[in-house]
Design an enzyme around this catalytic site. Structure first.
Site, PDB file in Angstrom:
ATOM      1  N   ARG A 131      -5.284  -2.294   0.216  1.00 16.08           N
ATOM      2  CA  ARG A 131      -5.819  -1.841  -1.070  1.00 16.08           C
ATOM      3  C   ARG A 131      -7.225  -2.389  -1.225  1.00 16.08           C
ATOM      4  O   ARG A 131      -7.515  -3.518  -0.846  1.00 16.08           O
ATOM      5  CB  ARG A 131      -4.961  -2.350  -2.232  1.00 16.08           C
ATOM      6  CG  ARG A 131      -3.557  -1.759  -2.251  1.00 16.08           C
ATOM      7  CD  ARG A 131      -3.182  -1.342  -3.667  1.00 16.08           C
ATOM      8  NE  ARG A 131      -4.079  -0.350  -4.182  1.00 16.08           N
ATOM      9  CZ  ARG A 131      -4.465  -0.266  -5.465  1.00 16.08           C
ATOM     10  NH1 ARG A 131      -4.020  -1.137  -6.349  1.00 16.08           N
ATOM     11  NH2 ARG A 131      -5.286   0.687  -5.863  1.00 16.08           N
ATOM     12  N   TYR A 184      -6.696  -6.567  -0.447  1.00 15.61           N
ATOM     13  CA  TYR A 184      -5.502  -7.260   0.030  1.00 15.61           C
ATOM     14  C   TYR A 184      -4.575  -6.295   0.749  1.00 15.61           C
ATOM     15  O   TYR A 184      -4.604  -5.083   0.529  1.00 15.61           O
ATOM     16  CB  TYR A 184      -4.762  -7.966  -1.115  1.00 15.61           C
ATOM     17  CG  TYR A 184      -4.150  -7.057  -2.157  1.00 15.61           C
ATOM     18  CD1 TYR A 184      -2.888  -6.502  -1.978  1.00 15.61           C
ATOM     19  CD2 TYR A 184      -4.828  -6.785  -3.330  1.00 15.61           C
ATOM     20  CE1 TYR A 184      -2.328  -5.684  -2.930  1.00 15.61           C
ATOM     21  CE2 TYR A 184      -4.280  -5.961  -4.296  1.00 15.61           C
ATOM     22  CZ  TYR A 184      -3.025  -5.422  -4.095  1.00 15.61           C
ATOM     23  OH  TYR A 184      -2.471  -4.600  -5.045  1.00 15.61           O
ATOM     24  N   TYR A 220      -2.416 -12.924  -5.989  1.00 18.75           N
ATOM     25  CA  TYR A 220      -2.188 -12.864  -7.427  1.00 18.75           C
ATOM     26  C   TYR A 220      -1.361 -14.054  -7.896  1.00 18.75           C
ATOM     27  O   TYR A 220      -0.338 -14.385  -7.277  1.00 18.75           O
ATOM     28  CB  TYR A 220      -1.433 -11.584  -7.803  1.00 18.75           C
ATOM     29  CG  TYR A 220      -2.251 -10.322  -7.793  1.00 18.75           C
ATOM     30  CD1 TYR A 220      -2.804  -9.813  -8.965  1.00 18.75           C
ATOM     31  CD2 TYR A 220      -2.442  -9.606  -6.613  1.00 18.75           C
ATOM     32  CE1 TYR A 220      -3.534  -8.639  -8.968  1.00 18.75           C
ATOM     33  CE2 TYR A 220      -3.178  -8.429  -6.604  1.00 18.75           C
ATOM     34  CZ  TYR A 220      -3.722  -7.955  -7.785  1.00 18.75           C
ATOM     35  OH  TYR A 220      -4.451  -6.793  -7.769  1.00 18.75           O
ATOM     36  N   HIS A 273     -10.142  -4.761  -6.595  1.00 21.42           N
ATOM     37  CA  HIS A 273     -10.159  -4.081  -7.892  1.00 21.42           C
ATOM     38  C   HIS A 273      -9.825  -5.044  -9.025  1.00 21.42           C
ATOM     39  O   HIS A 273      -9.240  -6.105  -8.819  1.00 21.42           O
ATOM     40  CB  HIS A 273      -9.185  -2.900  -7.911  1.00 21.42           C
ATOM     41  CG  HIS A 273      -7.774  -3.247  -7.569  1.00 21.42           C
ATOM     42  ND1 HIS A 273      -7.337  -3.371  -6.269  1.00 21.42           N
ATOM     43  CD2 HIS A 273      -6.688  -3.510  -8.344  1.00 21.42           C
ATOM     44  CE1 HIS A 273      -6.051  -3.688  -6.253  1.00 21.42           C
ATOM     45  NE2 HIS A 273      -5.630  -3.789  -7.511  1.00 21.42           N
ATOM     46  N   HIS A 290      -7.886  -5.155 -12.796  1.00 19.53           N
ATOM     47  CA  HIS A 290      -6.876  -4.474 -13.600  1.00 19.53           C
ATOM     48  C   HIS A 290      -7.190  -4.626 -15.088  1.00 19.53           C
ATOM     49  O   HIS A 290      -7.533  -5.725 -15.545  1.00 19.53           O
ATOM     50  CB  HIS A 290      -5.490  -5.085 -13.360  1.00 19.53           C
ATOM     51  CG  HIS A 290      -4.930  -4.846 -12.003  1.00 19.53           C
ATOM     52  ND1 HIS A 290      -4.114  -3.770 -11.707  1.00 19.53           N
ATOM     53  CD2 HIS A 290      -5.034  -5.564 -10.861  1.00 19.53           C
ATOM     54  CE1 HIS A 290      -3.739  -3.840 -10.437  1.00 19.53           C
ATOM     55  NE2 HIS A 290      -4.289  -4.912  -9.901  1.00 19.53           N
TER      56      HIS A 290
END
Length: 233
Positions: free
Chosen positions: A168, A148, A114, A171, A173
């Site tokens: 996880r 990740y 990120y 995905h 957001h």
């Protein structure tokens, strides 16, 4: 738990030391996001109308660049990953379109990283605040994120080693808002994706799983997902 398991002082001291170390490692926010937030979200939204929400997670940053309803997320030249076109409509729970609604959008890149939380990434990479059009619709060009692993080198890693994995699923957001409506915070996952069935954060819901289809130009995938917002109470 103490009475049931007859916890010894040695065990109590080990727990106390671990709890203190979580704070020293600066890991309380991520610990709570992974193991606690999904229950808080469920309790607060169990009677909510509209689309399903889920946890926000630790990587949201306000103030992302403003984008039009038909937009490309900020990304590096030659950004790696499978191209993805994400489109949908923002409307009220009764089906009324919500022109001018805002959709904050953020995601990991094809390496599961990120922007603003990993070195070497541009500040707003794969982050944007989209204003939908007069019909409430939007179309966002991006790349597919990767699963990740949450960090395991600190106190959380010791807990994970006791019986969990640290992954996880991939995905997207979304945080959608409009005047007179409750803000919807959610995550969208990919059917058949790795760890969709065993997310460490327990945030996956059946209603939040996308079914990617081939893009019209044959380059990458496209997905469609509409966001329905509950009226303010």
């Amino acid at each position: 738990m103490i009475r049931r398991h007859k916890v010894t002082y040695a065990e109590y001291d080990a727990l106390k030391a671990w709890l203190i170390q979580v704070g020293l490692d600066g890991e309380w926010p991520l610990f709570l996001d992974v193991w606690v937030e999904h229950v808080v979200e469920e309790v607060n939204n169990e009677a909510r109308l509209g689309s399903k929400g889920t946890i926000e997670g630790p990587y949201y940053v306000p103030g992302a660049p403003a984008l039009s309803a038909d937009a490309t997320l900020p990304m590096r030249e030659g950004e790696s990953g499978t191209p993805l076109v994400f489109q949908g409509q923002v409307r009220s729970a009764d089906g009324t379109p919500l022109p001018g609604a805002l959709v904050d959008f953020w995601q990991a890149d094809a390496d599961g990283l990120y922007a603003q939380f990993a070195p070497g990434l541009p500040e707003w990479n794969l982050r944007g605040s989209v204003t939908v059009d007069e019909k409430g619709t939007f179309r966002i060009r991006t790349v597919e994120p990767a699963p990740y692993q949450i960090p395991t080198d600190g106190s959380r890693g010791k807990l994970i080693a006791a019986g969990w994995h640290a992954w996880r699923p991939a995905h997207l957001h979304l945080k959608a808002s409009a005047p007179g409506h409750q803000t919807l915070t959610t995550q969208l996952y990919f059917r058949g994706g790795e760890h969709v069935s065993d997310d460490i954060a327990s945030a996956v819901k059946p209603e939040l799983i996308l079914d990617p289809a081939p893009a019209a130009d044959g380059n990458g995938h496209k997905v469609h997902y509409d966001l329905e917002l509950a009226p303010e109470q």
